[in-house]
Design an enzyme around this catalytic site. Structure first.
Site, PDB file in Angstrom:
ATOM      1  N   LYS A  53       0.815  -1.220   0.000  1.00  0.00           N
ATOM      2  CA  LYS A  53       0.000   0.000   0.000  1.00  0.00           C
ATOM      3  C   LYS A  53       0.842   1.260   0.000  1.00  0.00           C
ATOM      4  O   LYS A  53       0.457   2.268  -0.582  1.00  0.00           O
ATOM      5  CB  LYS A  53      -0.960   0.012   1.201  1.00  0.00           C
ATOM      6  CG  LYS A  53      -2.107  -0.961   1.015  1.00  0.00           C
ATOM      7  CD  LYS A  53      -3.298  -0.610   1.874  1.00  0.00           C
ATOM      8  CE  LYS A  53      -4.439  -1.571   1.602  1.00  0.00           C
ATOM      9  NZ  LYS A  53      -5.461  -1.561   2.633  1.00  0.00           N
TER      10      LYS A  53
ATOM     11  N   LYS B 136     -10.539  -3.203  -4.364  1.00  0.00           N
ATOM     12  CA  LYS B 136     -11.406  -2.025  -4.469  1.00  0.00           C
ATOM     13  C   LYS B 136     -10.726  -0.931  -5.268  1.00  0.00           C
ATOM     14  O   LYS B 136     -11.389  -0.060  -5.819  1.00  0.00           O
ATOM     15  CB  LYS B 136     -11.687  -1.477  -3.060  1.00  0.00           C
ATOM     16  CG  LYS B 136     -12.491  -2.402  -2.165  1.00  0.00           C
ATOM     17  CD  LYS B 136     -12.495  -1.859  -0.723  1.00  0.00           C
ATOM     18  CE  LYS B 136     -13.181  -2.801   0.235  1.00  0.00           C
ATOM     19  NZ  LYS B 136     -12.824  -2.545   1.638  1.00  0.00           N
TER      20      LYS B 136
ATOM     21  N   LYS C 226      -4.863  -9.805  -7.163  1.00  0.00           N
ATOM     22  CA  LYS C 226      -6.041  -9.910  -6.299  1.00  0.00           C
ATOM     23  C   LYS C 226      -7.145  -8.969  -6.782  1.00  0.00           C
ATOM     24  O   LYS C 226      -6.849  -7.851  -7.205  1.00  0.00           O
ATOM     25  CB  LYS C 226      -5.599  -9.521  -4.881  1.00  0.00           C
ATOM     26  CG  LYS C 226      -6.509  -9.960  -3.778  1.00  0.00           C
ATOM     27  CD  LYS C 226      -5.935  -9.571  -2.429  1.00  0.00           C
ATOM     28  CE  LYS C 226      -5.886  -8.076  -2.241  1.00  0.00           C
ATOM     29  NZ  LYS C 226      -5.485  -7.633  -0.921  1.00  0.00           N
TER      30      LYS C 226
END
Ligand code: TYM
Length: 341
Positions: free
Chosen positions: A119, A206, A203
């Site tokens: 992230k 969102k 993956k």
């Protein structure tokens, strides 16, 4: 102490971030399992707004997304009367315990967290401090209720292991054996890691810039059908046995999703489509996904149309969560040596 050593009754806690675009991975990896656990456990399901702000959120969108996650829980079948649905920010004990756990967890432990590395990206200096200590807050969410079981997708496994280490160290440091139970991750079903529809090695997330990469819980029947039709495939026919899915990420992903939605094993799904073209699987998958997901989306829209009702559910859940959290936190304060009642 209000809780006796090691005698923790089965209690489930899990959380979902209100960061928009709730998708099929969130549903199959987590939310659907939340529903099943209600039969056998006392459950707390939390919309983790404190976690969401580790990356800047527009305040109005954060509020709307918080209601939307609560609506998703309820639309999927979580019962907010017999269990607890709430948002984290209404229970200040989460942040209070997280601070104590920030002082228990070690830098070296957090430095190993792969999700932070992903992230934060290349420019780690610009990541918020909150993003770095995010896993300590997650440990606090779980330990605050002395939860014993935590249903999550595969990507949260490392955070759960950290929560176990933190629980153990707290118990050792403060001479309180068994005070925090070791929470068990429940990573269940054939779709614990749903992959992007555009790239079976990534993956489903969102934040993927491609809308075609994910089916969201609010997609219409037409959108669901379109995204499945456009999903990436490979040139071969579908394999005859599960072992042959190795090296075929798109086939593995679509069959895994099918199996999860059909509530069967991956090997049963493989058997059903053995030797067939992807088009046959896509057609059956679209029909099944529409039947399972579209009604949840409809119910979410109905709930979203009445924000006052959702807010009342969250307020009621938060009140009951605070009542569970306060005695545990009072014990923590005593154990740590803080003065006050
Ligand atoms: P979040 O909001 O990213 O995701 C919510 C849940 O969905 C699962 N999930 C997936 N499962 C299968 N395939 C996927 N592609 C996929 N993407 C997401 C996640 O594993 C998760 O179960 N840190 C957590 C939220 C959290 C939490 C907690 C969870 C905060 N406190 C305490 C459990 C207990 C998170 O970011 O999830």
């Amino acid at each position: 102490m209000s809780e006796q050593k090691s005698e923790h009754k089965p209690r489930v806690l899990s959380g979902v971030q209100p960061t928009g675009n709730l998708h099929l991975g969130n549903y199959l990896g987590a939310i659907r399992n939340f529903v099943a656990l209600q039969e056998s456990h006392e459950c707390l399901y939390c919309v983790v707004d404190l976690h969401a702000i580790t990356v800047f959120q527009d305040p109005a969108e954060l509020a709307a997304n918080t209601r939307e996650v609560a609506a998703a829980f309820i639309a999927a079948g979580v019962d907010p009367k017999n269990h607890i649905v709430f948002n984290q920010a209404q229970v200040p004990h989460h942040a209070e315990l997280a601070w104590v756990l920030n002082c228990v967890a070690r830098m070296g432990w957090l430095n190993r967290m792969t999700q932070f590395k992903e992230k934060a990206g290349k420019d780690r200096e610009k990541a918020s401090v909150g993003l770095y200590v995010y896993p300590n807050l997650m440990a606090a969410d779980i330990l605050l209720y002395q939860a014993t079981h935590v249903p999550v997708g595969e990507d949260q496994k490392q955070h759960l292991e950290l929560a176990r280490d933190i629980a153990q160290k707290f118990n050792n440091d403060f001479n309180a054996e068994g005070f925090f139970p070791q929470p068990e991750p429940l990573i269940q079903g054939p779709a614990t890691r749903v992959m992007s529809l555009r790239d079976g090695t990534k993956k489903m997330s969102k934040s993927d810039p491609s809308d075609l990469s994910r089916i969201t819980m609010l997609d219409s029947a037409d959108e669901i059908a379109k995204k499945i039709r456009k999903a990436k495939t490979d040139p071969d026919v579908l394999p005859a046995h599960e072992g042959a899915l190795e090296g075929r990420p798109e086939a593995a992903n679509l069959l895994g999703i099918y199996a999860a939605l059909a509530e069967q094993s991956v090997s049963a799904a493989v058997g059903q489509f053995a030797g067939q073209q992807f088009s046959a699987l896509k057609e059956a998958l679209a029909e099944l996904a529409i039947a399972k997901i579209a009604p949840i989306g409809d119910e979410m829209r109905r709930l979203n149309a009445d924000p006052g009702a959702v807010d009342a559910i969250l307020a009621d859940g938060a009140e009951r969560a605070r009542a569970l959290a306060e005695p545990v936190m009072a014990d923590v304060r005593k154990l740590v040596g803080f003065l006050g009642g």
